[in-house]
Design a protein around this motif. Structure first.
Motif, PDB file in Angstrom:
ATOM      1  N   HIS A   1       0.832  -1.208   0.000  1.00 46.09           N
ATOM      2  CA  HIS A   1       0.000   0.000   0.000  1.00 46.09           C
ATOM      3  C   HIS A   1       0.865   1.256   0.000  1.00 46.09           C
ATOM      4  CE1 HIS A   1      -3.713  -1.935   0.032  1.00 46.09           C
ATOM      5  NE2 HIS A   1      -3.790  -2.252   1.320  1.00 46.09           N
ATOM      6  N   VAL A   2       0.478   2.213  -0.841  1.00 48.10           N
ATOM      7  CA  VAL A   2       1.189   3.491  -0.890  1.00 48.10           C
ATOM      8  C   VAL A   2       0.163   4.614  -0.768  1.00 48.10           C
ATOM      9  CG1 VAL A   2       2.616   5.026  -2.301  1.00 48.10           C
ATOM     10  CG2 VAL A   2       2.999   2.552  -2.397  1.00 48.10           C
ATOM     11  N   VAL A   3       0.441   5.568   0.111  1.00 49.52           N
ATOM     12  CA  VAL A   3      -0.370   6.783   0.183  1.00 49.52           C
ATOM     13  C   VAL A   3       0.495   7.905  -0.362  1.00 49.52           C
ATOM     14  CG1 VAL A   3      -1.447   8.446   1.739  1.00 49.52           C
ATOM     15  CG2 VAL A   3      -1.688   6.005   2.180  1.00 49.52           C
ATOM     16  N   THR A   4      -0.016   8.652  -1.344  1.00 48.98           N
ATOM     17  CA  THR A   4       0.792   9.742  -1.899  1.00 48.98           C
ATOM     18  C   THR A   4       0.284  11.077  -1.373  1.00 48.98           C
ATOM     19  OG1 THR A   4      -0.621   9.942  -3.863  1.00 48.98           O
ATOM     20  CG2 THR A   4       1.270   8.450  -4.020  1.00 48.98           C
ATOM     21  N   LEU A   5       1.227  11.967  -1.076  1.00 50.90           N
ATOM     22  CA  LEU A   5       0.900  13.329  -0.635  1.00 50.90           C
ATOM     23  C   LEU A   5       1.686  14.292  -1.497  1.00 50.90           C
ATOM     24  CD1 LEU A   5       0.601  12.361   2.917  1.00 50.90           C
ATOM     25  CD2 LEU A   5      -0.179  14.657   2.430  1.00 50.90           C
ATOM     26  N   ASP A   6       1.009  14.947  -2.423  1.00 49.16           N
ATOM     27  CA  ASP A   6       1.660  15.919  -3.285  1.00 49.16           C
ATOM     28  C   ASP A   6       1.163  17.316  -2.965  1.00 49.16           C
ATOM     29  OD1 ASP A   6       3.285  14.236  -5.065  1.00 49.16           O
ATOM     30  OD2 ASP A   6       1.363  13.378  -5.683  1.00 49.16           O
TER      31      ASP A   6
ATOM     32  N   THR B   1       0.884  11.166  -9.622  1.00 49.96           N
ATOM     33  CA  THR B   1       0.711  11.239 -11.078  1.00 49.96           C
ATOM     34  C   THR B   1       1.687  10.336 -11.827  1.00 49.96           C
ATOM     35  OG1 THR B   1       2.106  13.214 -11.007  1.00 49.96           O
ATOM     36  CG2 THR B   1      -0.276  13.567 -11.207  1.00 49.96           C
ATOM     37  N   VAL B   2       2.948  10.249 -11.347  1.00 48.61           N
ATOM     38  CA  VAL B   2       3.990   9.555 -12.126  1.00 48.61           C
ATOM     39  C   VAL B   2       4.606   8.368 -11.382  1.00 48.61           C
ATOM     40  CG1 VAL B   2       6.249   9.808 -13.237  1.00 48.61           C
ATOM     41  CG2 VAL B   2       4.587  11.675 -13.368  1.00 48.61           C
ATOM     42  N   VAL B   3       5.038   8.589 -10.150  1.00 48.25           N
ATOM     43  CA  VAL B   3       5.840   7.572  -9.471  1.00 48.25           C
ATOM     44  C   VAL B   3       4.974   6.412  -8.964  1.00 48.25           C
ATOM     45  CG1 VAL B   3       7.577   7.150  -7.678  1.00 48.25           C
ATOM     46  CG2 VAL B   3       7.551   9.343  -8.868  1.00 48.25           C
TER      47      VAL B   3
ATOM     48  N   THR C   1       7.719  18.192 -17.900  1.00 48.38           N
ATOM     49  CA  THR C   1       7.743  16.834 -17.357  1.00 48.38           C
ATOM     50  C   THR C   1       7.253  16.823 -15.917  1.00 48.38           C
ATOM     51  OG1 THR C   1       9.690  16.449 -18.692  1.00 48.38           O
ATOM     52  CG2 THR C   1       9.203  14.798 -17.038  1.00 48.38           C
ATOM     53  N   ALA C   2       6.279  15.981 -15.638  1.00 52.19           N
ATOM     54  CA  ALA C   2       5.751  15.808 -14.288  1.00 52.19           C
ATOM     55  C   ALA C   2       5.507  17.134 -13.567  1.00 52.19           C
ATOM     56  CB  ALA C   2       6.701  14.924 -13.460  1.00 52.19           C
ATOM     57  N   PRO C   3       4.684  18.008 -14.150  1.00 54.90           N
ATOM     58  CA  PRO C   3       4.406  19.275 -13.463  1.00 54.90           C
ATOM     59  C   PRO C   3       3.599  19.042 -12.186  1.00 54.90           C
ATOM     60  CG  PRO C   3       2.935  19.023 -15.337  1.00 54.90           C
ATOM     61  CD  PRO C   3       3.901  17.859 -15.390  1.00 54.90           C
ATOM     62  N   LEU C   4       3.604  20.060 -11.331  1.00 51.66           N
ATOM     63  CA  LEU C   4       2.863  19.950 -10.066  1.00 51.66           C
ATOM     64  C   LEU C   4       1.375  20.137 -10.338  1.00 51.66           C
ATOM     65  CD1 LEU C   4       2.683  19.942  -6.959  1.00 51.66           C
ATOM     66  CD2 LEU C   4       3.087  22.383  -7.021  1.00 51.66           C
ATOM     67  N   VAL C   5       0.675  19.034 -10.518  1.00 54.35           N
ATOM     68  CA  VAL C   5      -0.786  19.089 -10.696  1.00 54.35           C
ATOM     69  C   VAL C   5      -1.379  17.918  -9.909  1.00 54.35           C
ATOM     70  CG1 VAL C   5      -0.942  20.177 -12.975  1.00 54.35           C
ATOM     71  CG2 VAL C   5      -0.585  17.712 -12.810  1.00 54.35           C
ATOM     72  N   PRO C   6      -2.615  18.088  -9.407  1.00 55.40           N
ATOM     73  CA  PRO C   6      -3.224  16.952  -8.702  1.00 55.40           C
ATOM     74  C   PRO C   6      -3.519  15.822  -9.686  1.00 55.40           C
ATOM     75  CG  PRO C   6      -4.526  18.986  -8.396  1.00 55.40           C
ATOM     76  CD  PRO C   6      -3.472  19.290  -9.404  1.00 55.40           C
ATOM     77  N   ALA C   7      -3.351  14.577  -9.254  1.00 56.58           N
ATOM     78  CA  ALA C   7      -3.779  13.435 -10.064  1.00 56.58           C
ATOM     79  C   ALA C   7      -5.301  13.533 -10.186  1.00 56.58           C
ATOM     80  CB  ALA C   7      -3.381  12.133  -9.364  1.00 56.58           C
TER      81      ALA C   7
END
Ligand code: DC
Length: 227
Positions: free
Chosen positions: A6-11, A135-137, A190-196
């Motif tokens: 399980h992964v929780v992402t926080l961007d 979004t990417v990783v 490349t990989a701009p800061l945007v919400p998934a």
């Protein structure tokens, strides 16, 4: 095949509080923590220390793939080591932050860090803090948070943080730097800061750490990620 971890992402942008929240969530769950911004800062610092030309993409990408990095949690402090040397404070300066934001715009550097970041996803779970975690990783993460706060509030938090550490800074200079960094991080190709698309957006401008933490824990519960 092993079940997925399980992964929780926080961007989110700098100063949104994602570092503090990510650490708190990881501690609460007993999960691992990936501070991906620290990796970009380490590439920037290693480049500065080696006297690399700020525009030398290939050399920075090589560093990103080969530098020896260790994160060690001791008591409440996360120690960061580069080639065995403690650089916990050295990577947090504004100079390194600005340089990190520049090297982070290069696809070759991002590519070199991709598998390194994914390798942090080990049992019992991972809280991944950054700009492109959802979004990417870790696009398959079952819970993605995008944490924001107004630019004024983010500058104020950074100002207080620096004051606590005893370093002086002007609020207006910090606001300017935050605006510059936001613009660069959000507008890069490349990989701009945007919400998934499937991220939950939390605006923390008027929320304290406990309130944001409670929301994240509740979201994970609703998705049966934890009890
Ligand atoms: O979160 P931070 O301030 O430590 O991040 C430093 C810089 O690294 C930031 O300007 C953007 C970049 N970064 C990125 O591009 N992608 C990430 N996943 C994390 C950070």
């Amino acid at each position: 095949m092993n079940p997925p971890v399980h992964v929780v992402t926080l961007d989110g942008p700098s100063g949104s509080g994602k570092g503090t929240i990510s650490r708190a969530v990881a501690r609460r769950l007993g999960w691992h923590l990936l501070d991906s911004g620290a990796l970009y800062r380490l590439v920037a610092l290693a480049g500065i220390e080696r006297g690399l030309e700020p525009g030398n993409v290939q050399a920075h990408a090589r560093l990103a793939g080969t530098m020896a990095v260790r994160f060690e949690a001791a008591r409440d402090v996360e120690h960061v080591l580069l080639e065995g040397r403690e650089v916990t404070d050295a990577i947090r300066t504004e100079e390194v932050g600005q340089s990190a934001s520049r090297v982070a715009a290069w696809p070759a550097v991002r590519e070199a860090l991709l598998e390194r970041q994914r390798a942090f996803a080990v049992p019992p779970g991972l809280v991944a803090d950054g700009r492109d975690m959802g979004t990417v990783v870790f696009p398959q993460a079952p819970l993605k948070i995008f944490l924001t706060a107004s630019p004024e509030e983010r500058a104020r938090r950074r100002y207080n943080q620096l004051k606590q550490k005893g370093s002086g800074a002007s609020l207006s200079a910090l606001s300017r730097e935050i605006a510059e960094r936001d613009a660069r991080d959000s507008s890069r190709a490349t990989a701009p800061l945007v919400p998934a698309p499937d991220a939950v957006v939390i605006d923390s401008t008027r929320l304290d750490v406990e309130a944001v933490l409670a929301q994240v824990i509740e979201l994970g519960r609703q998705r049966a990620l934890w009890a």
